[in-house]
Motif scaffolding. Structure first.
Motif, PDB file in Angstrom:
ATOM      1  N   ARG A  36       0.841  -1.198   0.000  1.00 58.35           N
ATOM      2  CA  ARG A  36       0.000   0.000   0.000  1.00 58.35           C
ATOM      3  C   ARG A  36       0.875   1.245   0.000  1.00 58.35           C
ATOM      4  O   ARG A  36       1.972   1.234   0.535  1.00 58.35           O
ATOM      5  CB  ARG A  36      -0.885   0.016   1.230  1.00 58.35           C
ATOM      6  N   VAL A  37       0.333   2.304  -0.578  1.00 58.63           N
ATOM      7  CA  VAL A  37       1.008   3.592  -0.603  1.00 58.63           C
ATOM      8  C   VAL A  37       0.523   4.403   0.591  1.00 58.63           C
ATOM      9  O   VAL A  37      -0.679   4.431   0.876  1.00 58.63           O
ATOM     10  CB  VAL A  37       0.689   4.346  -1.909  1.00 58.63           C
ATOM     11  N   ALA A  38       1.442   5.047   1.269  1.00 56.61           N
ATOM     12  CA  ALA A  38       1.067   5.893   2.408  1.00 56.61           C
ATOM     13  C   ALA A  38       0.188   7.045   1.913  1.00 56.61           C
ATOM     14  O   ALA A  38       0.480   7.652   0.876  1.00 56.61           O
ATOM     15  CB  ALA A  38       2.318   6.451   3.077  1.00 56.61           C
ATOM     16  N   PRO A  39      -0.887   7.347   2.637  1.00 54.63           N
ATOM     17  CA  PRO A  39      -1.773   8.455   2.221  1.00 54.63           C
ATOM     18  C   PRO A  39      -1.023   9.776   2.056  1.00 54.63           C
ATOM     19  O   PRO A  39      -1.333  10.553   1.145  1.00 54.63           O
ATOM     20  CB  PRO A  39      -2.794   8.539   3.355  1.00 54.63           C
ATOM     21  N   ALA A  40      -0.027  10.020   2.887  1.00 54.00           N
ATOM     22  CA  ALA A  40       0.737  11.266   2.764  1.00 54.00           C
ATOM     23  C   ALA A  40       1.497  11.312   1.439  1.00 54.00           C
ATOM     24  O   ALA A  40       1.639  12.380   0.834  1.00 54.00           O
ATOM     25  CB  ALA A  40       1.719  11.401   3.925  1.00 54.00           C
ATOM     26  N   LEU A  41       1.947  10.160   0.958  1.00 55.04           N
ATOM     27  CA  LEU A  41       2.656  10.105  -0.319  1.00 55.04           C
ATOM     28  C   LEU A  41       1.696  10.387  -1.472  1.00 55.04           C
ATOM     29  O   LEU A  41       2.056  11.073  -2.434  1.00 55.04           O
ATOM     30  CB  LEU A  41       3.340   8.750  -0.500  1.00 55.04           C
ATOM     31  N   LEU A  42       0.476   9.892  -1.378  1.00 56.82           N
ATOM     32  CA  LEU A  42      -0.519  10.158  -2.429  1.00 56.82           C
ATOM     33  C   LEU A  42      -0.816  11.643  -2.563  1.00 56.82           C
ATOM     34  O   LEU A  42      -1.190  12.108  -3.632  1.00 56.82           O
ATOM     35  CB  LEU A  42      -1.807   9.401  -2.152  1.00 56.82           C
ATOM     36  N   ASP A  43      -0.649  12.376  -1.463  1.00 57.89           N
ATOM     37  CA  ASP A  43      -0.890  13.817  -1.510  1.00 57.89           C
ATOM     38  C   ASP A  43       0.160  14.570  -2.322  1.00 57.89           C
ATOM     39  O   ASP A  43      -0.106  15.663  -2.811  1.00 57.89           O
ATOM     40  CB  ASP A  43      -0.940  14.410  -0.097  1.00 57.89           C
ATOM     41  N   ILE A  44       1.349  13.979  -2.476  1.00 55.29           N
ATOM     42  CA  ILE A  44       2.423  14.717  -3.157  1.00 55.29           C
ATOM     43  C   ILE A  44       2.833  14.141  -4.505  1.00 55.29           C
ATOM     44  O   ILE A  44       3.464  14.836  -5.287  1.00 55.29           O
ATOM     45  CB  ILE A  44       3.674  14.852  -2.259  1.00 55.29           C
ATOM     46  N   ILE A  45       2.481  12.882  -4.807  1.00 52.18           N
ATOM     47  CA  ILE A  45       2.870  12.348  -6.110  1.00 52.18           C
ATOM     48  C   ILE A  45       1.850  12.745  -7.172  1.00 52.18           C
ATOM     49  O   ILE A  45       0.696  13.023  -6.872  1.00 52.18           O
ATOM     50  CB  ILE A  45       3.062  10.813  -6.102  1.00 52.18           C
ATOM     51  N   ALA A  46       2.316  12.754  -8.407  1.00 52.81           N
ATOM     52  CA  ALA A  46       1.455  13.087  -9.540  1.00 52.81           C
ATOM     53  C   ALA A  46       1.798  12.161 -10.697  1.00 52.81           C
ATOM     54  O   ALA A  46       2.887  11.589 -10.745  1.00 52.81           O
ATOM     55  CB  ALA A  46       1.660  14.543  -9.960  1.00 52.81           C
ATOM     56  N   CYS A  47       0.872  12.022 -11.613  1.00 50.79           N
ATOM     57  CA  CYS A  47       1.097  11.209 -12.799  1.00 50.79           C
ATOM     58  C   CYS A  47       2.308  11.759 -13.552  1.00 50.79           C
ATOM     59  O   CYS A  47       2.390  12.965 -13.796  1.00 50.79           O
ATOM     60  CB  CYS A  47      -0.133  11.250 -13.694  1.00 50.79           C
ATOM     61  N   PRO A  48       3.258  10.907 -13.934  1.00 51.15           N
ATOM     62  CA  PRO A  48       4.429  11.394 -14.658  1.00 51.15           C
ATOM     63  C   PRO A  48       4.107  11.890 -16.069  1.00 51.15           C
ATOM     64  O   PRO A  48       4.903  12.597 -16.666  1.00 51.15           O
ATOM     65  CB  PRO A  48       5.362  10.178 -14.698  1.00 51.15           C
TER      66      PRO A  48
END
Length: 101
Positions: A36-48
């Protein structure tokens, strides 16, 4: 190389089946690991490709704008290398559970 919904794929003799086989092996590994991806990481990553926000489910992060899924590696780190992305339609055809567009 050719563009398929914004994701690069190598085209040539046997390349398509090799890509599918490689993707299938990676998908099985991610599903088994139940990463699983950490929710905090989902807040900062974007589609490349589109720079839009991504969602996570079943071992993938998905760019819902273009329907491309990226496998989540062990430790919850998404593999956002464009060439390693898989079309959501391909995953659904293989019976994989991923977010729908």
């Amino acid at each position: 190389r050719t563009m398929i919904a914004g994701a690069c794929r190598v085209v040539g003799r046997g390349a398509a089946s090799a890509t599918r086989s490689f993707a299938s092996a990676n998908l099985r590994a991610a599903t088994k690991a139940n990463v699983r991806v950490a929710p905090a990481l989902l807040d900062i990553i974007a589609c490349p490709l589109t720079k839009s926000p991504m969602s996570a489910q079943a071992g993938y992060v998905v760019s819902e704008d273009i329907g491309v899924a990226f496998r989540v590696l062990e430790g919850g780190v998404p593999n956002l290398v464009v060439q390693d992305g898989t079309l959501v339609d391909e995953l659904l055809a293989q019976g994989r559970r991923v977010p729908t567009r």
